[in-house]
Design an enzyme around this catalytic site. Structure first.
Site, PDB file in Angstrom:
ATOM      1  N   THR A 125       0.846  -1.210   0.000  1.00  0.00           N
ATOM      2  CA  THR A 125       0.000   0.000   0.000  1.00  0.00           C
ATOM      3  C   THR A 125       0.871   1.246   0.000  1.00  0.00           C
ATOM      4  O   THR A 125       1.882   1.306   0.709  1.00  0.00           O
ATOM      5  CB  THR A 125      -0.981   0.092   1.195  1.00  0.00           C
ATOM      6  OG1 THR A 125      -1.530   1.424   1.230  1.00  0.00           O
ATOM      7  CG2 THR A 125      -0.354  -0.180   2.537  1.00  0.00           C
ATOM      8  N   ASP A 127      -0.097   3.807   1.300  1.00  0.00           N
ATOM      9  CA  ASP A 127      -0.439   4.513   2.545  1.00  0.00           C
ATOM     10  C   ASP A 127       0.508   4.177   3.700  1.00  0.00           C
ATOM     11  O   ASP A 127       0.546   4.908   4.690  1.00  0.00           O
ATOM     12  CB  ASP A 127      -1.876   4.163   2.974  1.00  0.00           C
ATOM     13  CG  ASP A 127      -2.897   4.478   1.897  1.00  0.00           C
ATOM     14  OD1 ASP A 127      -2.608   5.322   1.036  1.00  0.00           O
ATOM     15  OD2 ASP A 127      -3.984   3.873   1.910  1.00  0.00           O
ATOM     16  N   GLY A 170      -3.506   8.772   1.431  1.00  0.00           N
ATOM     17  CA  GLY A 170      -3.013   8.096   2.637  1.00  0.00           C
ATOM     18  C   GLY A 170      -4.117   7.559   3.523  1.00  0.00           C
ATOM     19  O   GLY A 170      -3.862   7.027   4.596  1.00  0.00           O
ATOM     20  N   HIS A 272      -4.421  10.212  -8.010  1.00  0.00           N
ATOM     21  CA  HIS A 272      -3.813   8.939  -8.418  1.00  0.00           C
ATOM     22  C   HIS A 272      -2.440   9.078  -9.046  1.00  0.00           C
ATOM     23  O   HIS A 272      -1.771   8.067  -9.282  1.00  0.00           O
ATOM     24  CB  HIS A 272      -4.772   8.191  -9.345  1.00  0.00           C
ATOM     25  CG  HIS A 272      -6.038   7.797  -8.636  1.00  0.00           C
ATOM     26  ND1 HIS A 272      -7.168   8.576  -8.667  1.00  0.00           N
ATOM     27  CD2 HIS A 272      -6.324   6.749  -7.830  1.00  0.00           C
ATOM     28  CE1 HIS A 272      -8.117   8.007  -7.927  1.00  0.00           C
ATOM     29  NE2 HIS A 272      -7.628   6.903  -7.412  1.00  0.00           N
TER      30      HIS A 272
END
Ligand code: F6P
Length: 342
Positions: A125, A127, A170, A272
């Site tokens: 990820t 994030d 995030g 994105h």
């Protein structure tokens, strides 16, 4: 001779192809067969797959996205889907299924393991909010993209005497905003872990302008809440895992800052762009090491585990440890960043 399946779930992320390549290359050395399910858990539910050969993974290391496609399908949304995944594993005579994903994909992987399926995880990820691993691959690329964007926005902010608010992804953790803000010299960094009032934010900007600065950069995480206001979301409906779609806090904040300070304020949403393009060397190496580890875990029969980074070592951790709670920004890191606000 083992047969292993793999899938990539959740948001696409730089480094996914490095993992796929590493799994296939390592498994082929053992003489194993590899199958890739298309579009995350959807492919495993509907048995949509392709065989992954050395030819099919050739040249994918520097490519962003995922050659397998992805989706936010939750196999626990419909009771019958778990049985369909079980059936797919049986039909394809798989010894293991490697799920490459974040909190949601690995949360489902953990449940499937508890339901008796031979699942292994690889943490992904941008994030960086997964517990039990120091870093997830994809984060370093997103961080570098966001930092470059902050650098670029400085020139317009300076030339036009503007406040530039930059909305950064995030989800409910402020990792990308915090570290990109720190690396990119933001004058205030707003993260979900530390809600603030609009007045507090404006004080940082005003104090900076009082000492002669003509512009300011504010890095705001998409999951940041302005104290006293509701979390800003871009859609009312929840996704298959029950998450809200975040987005819009940057714009809301820009309007408040302009109104309260009188400084022209603009908002840029990085969106994105942060997930796009080629992975950094760090993410390629991390993804490759995770892929190699995942095959080792299959070999050892360590189902219900995932590959993880601890310091400089790749280790294995129970999936349960990764999906229990979010890994948020520690306050000591935030305090360091705060020294440079205003
Ligand atoms: O989890 C990765 C992430 O990019 C988050 O930072 C963001 O909130 C979300 O995915 C966006 O998802 P989507 O691509 O479905 O809009």
């Amino acid at each position: 001779m083992k047969r292993i399946g793999m899938l990539t779930g959740g948001g696409d992320c730089p480094g996914l192809n490095a993992v796929i390549r590493a799994i296939v290359r390592t498994a082929k050395k053992e003489g194993w067969t590899c199958i890739g399910f298309k579009h995350g858990w959807k492919g495993a539910i509907e048995n949509i797959h392709e065989e992954l050969t050395l030819a099919s993974i050739s040249g994918i290391l520097p490519r962003g996205g995922t050659i397998l496609g992805t989706s936010r399908t939750n196999p626990y949304k419909k009771a019958e889907d778990v049985e369909k995944v079980r059936e797919t594993i049986k039909k394809n005579r798989l010894d293991a299924l490697i799920a490459i994903g974040g909190e949601d994909t690995l949360g489902a992987a953990h449940k499937l393991f508890k339901d008796g399926l031979p699942v292994i995880g690889v943490p992904k990820t941008i994030d960086n909010d997964l517990n039990a691993t120091d870093y997830t691959f994809g984060y370093d690329t997103a961080l570098n993209i966001a930092t470059e964007c902050l650098d670029r926005l400085h020139t317009t902010a300076d030339s036009h005497d503007r406040v530039m608010v930059v909305e950064i992804m995030g989800r409910h953790a402020g990792w990308i905003a915090l570290e990109a803000g720190l690396a990119g010299g933001a004058d205030a960094i707003l993260i979900p872990e530390v809600p603030m009032t609009a007045d507090e934010i404006c004080e940082y900007i005003q104090s900076r302008h009082k000492r002669g600065k003509n512009f300011s950069i504010v890095a705001v995480a998409e999951g940041f809440s302005i104290k006293g206001e509701d979390l800003v979301t871009s859609k009312k409906e929840l996704d298959a895992f029950g998450h809200v779609q975040l987005g819009g806090v940057g714009d809301r904040l820009a309007k408040l800052i302009e109104k309260k300070t009188g400084f022209e304020t603009r908002c840029t949403v990085l969106g994105h762009i942060q997930r796009g393009g080629s992975p950094t060397a760090f993410d390629r190496v991390l993804g490759t090491r995770f892929g190699v580890k995942a095959v080792e875990l299959v070999k050892l029969g360590k189902f219900g585990h995932m590959a993880a980074l601890r310091g400089r070592e790749i280790i294995e951790v129970p999936l349960a440890d990764a999906v229990g709670a979010l890994k948020t920004v520690p306050m000591h890191l935030y305090e360091t960043a705060k020294m440079f606000f205003g």
